[in-house]
Design an enzyme around this catalytic site. Structure first.
Site, PDB file in Angstrom:
ATOM      1  CD  GLU A  99      18.755  33.717  25.201  1.00 41.40           C
ATOM      2  OE1 GLU A  99      19.791  33.404  25.870  1.00 41.40           O
ATOM      3  OE2 GLU A  99      18.445  35.293  25.448  1.00 41.40           O
ATOM      4  CE  LYS A 228      12.899  55.301  22.674  1.00 36.14           C
ATOM      5  NZ  LYS A 228      11.584  55.237  21.801  1.00 36.14           N
ATOM      6  CG  ASP A 303      10.158  52.944  24.305  1.00 43.27           C
ATOM      7  OD1 ASP A 303      10.484  52.448  23.694  1.00 43.27           O
ATOM      8  OD2 ASP A 303      10.537  54.255  24.674  1.00 43.27           O
ATOM      9  CG  HIS A 406      22.136  26.655  26.248  1.00 35.87           C
ATOM     10  ND1 HIS A 406      21.076  27.588  25.654  1.00 35.87           N
ATOM     11  CD2 HIS A 406      23.080  27.500  27.373  1.00 35.87           C
ATOM     12  CE1 HIS A 406      21.457  28.707  26.059  1.00 35.87           C
ATOM     13  NE2 HIS A 406      22.687  28.546  27.031  1.00 35.87           N
TER      14      HIS A 406
END
Length: 411
Positions: A99, A228, A303, A406
């Protein structure tokens, strides 16, 4: 025909399966054979995937049917000063991301934190959880099981301890829904993230429960852990490390570095992160904590699916004024509280060469002294990075500079 091509042909002819290639060749040749097969069956060229910088054997505990590696650009933000319970001093924060502008934003936040004297961070609660679900006949048996568990925590702790030299069962909390009983086991896993450790230890404890009560184990995980998945229980009770970082930024720093005011940031945080998130029914009351958590997870071998829990965070902002003053001369107080940050500095992907180097950048690879201190410091560094990211993004929004930033970076 090369060894890799010959092995690929055997798979194509049905003589071998993909996962059996490691029994017939070293890991790098086996990976090359899989690449050869995939390339022959698809329109893909896997030259870049096959150009990895570590022995395939190093990844054997982490992936099956390996064909190569996906390389994610890695940058650093900082250094940032962190006054933590375990973290102490300045550190560069390794972030792996695709990103654009993320590193620039976090880096700006780090410079503001340093101008304010650095971030403060503390671990508030720690413990990895696993919650099996048991079947009982009715609510009477459910009550009996709950009472038995409360009276026999030491027996469960002893059974769990036989499976690990590092983990320690801290407590067991029962939850009853009809004839289902969930037991939420919570462990101190030291410097390991500890999910496997908690699972194995809980299985041993469940054997004792089944042997001594009328309850029958249905599943070792009953989703009350919760792993998760977005979950309110993790926001309230925590999972892994619950960590908070905060800073008070002087007004002149906010105005000079962030081109806005403490009042504007505080109002924006209330209307966006608090009210907006509440209206949306969000479990995360923040701007983009997941960005920093995900980037540092990828960089250091965590993870990555547990970013779901790691982004379960609340950002607060308020103007701090002297009691005698009612004018607009206050400073900006900002905090980020991550309720369920699941991290480790040993085990799992932390042993991979590039991920281990990223942990070395932070100075926390391996087990800490005392045990658990490296993972504590890691959580505090992530919290400081999240604080930097929140401060920078909120400022860009408050000053109406988000889209221009940006555009300037060509993103």
């Amino acid at each position: 025909m090369t060894d890799a091509a010959a092995l690929a042909a055997r798979v194509r002819e049905g003589e071998l399966r993909l996962h059996e290639l490691d029994d017939h060749a070293d890991p790098d040749v086996a990976a090359a054979a899989r690449r050869h097969l995939v390339e022959s069956e698809t329109d893909a060229s896997l030259d870049a995937v096959g150009n990895y910088g570590f022995p395939a054997a190093a990844a054997e505990p982490n992936v099956e049917n390996m064909i190569g590696a996906v390389q994610v650009p890695l940058g650093v933000a900082g250094p940032v000063a962190v006054d933590g319970g375990a973290a102490d001093g300045e550190a560069f924060l390794p972030l792996a991301t695709t990103e654009g502008a993320l590193l620039a934003s976090v880096n700006r936040g780090c410079s503001v934190l340093n101008a304010a004297g650095g971030a403060t961070a503390r671990i508030i609660k720690s413990g990895m959880t696993r919650a099996p679900v048991f079947r009982v006949a009715d609510v009477v048996e459910a009550e009996a099981l709950v009472e038995w568990v409360r009276d026999n925590v030491d027996r469960l702790r002893a059974a769990a301890a036989e499976t690990t030299n590092h983990g320690e069962l801290l407590d067991v909390t029962p939850y009853v829904v009809g004839n289902s009983v969930y037991l939420r086991f919570r462990y101190d896993t030291k410097d390991a993230m500890g999910m496997n450790m908690a699972t194995i230890a809980t299985e041993a404890a469940c054997d004792v429960v089944e042997a001594e009560t009328e309850a029958s184990l249905v599943a070792l995980s009953g989703n009350l852990c919760t792993d998760k998945k977005p979950a309110a229980i993790n926001a309230v009770e925590g999972r892994g490390r619950s960590v908070t970082a905060d800073v008070t930024v002087p007004r002149e720093v906010v105005e000079d570095r962030l081109h806005t005011t403490p009042e504007a940031i505080a109002e924006l945080n209330t209307r966006k992160n608090l009210i907006g998130s509440a209206k949306a029914g969000s479990l995360g009351f923040n701007a983009h904590v997941a960005n920093v958590v995900a980037a540092m997870f990828l960089a250091t071998g965590q993870d990555e699916a547990q970013v779901v829990e790691g982004a379960n965070a609340i950002t607060t902002a308020e103007v701090r004024r002297a009691e005698a003053s009612a004018g607009s001369d206050g400073d900006l107080y900002v905090s980020v509280s991550l309720s369920s940050l699941e991290v480790g500095t040993v085990g799992g992907g932390t042993k991979l060469p590039t991920q281990a180097e990223a942990l070395d950048v932070l100075g926390i690879r391996g087990g800490g002294d005392p045990p658990g201190s490296n993972a504590d410091a890691f959580a505090e560094y992530i919290a400081a990075g999240a604080l930097a990211g929140e401060l920078s993004l909120l400022s860009a929004l408050a000053s109406q500079h988000l889209s221009s930033a940006h555009a300037e970076l060509g993103r």
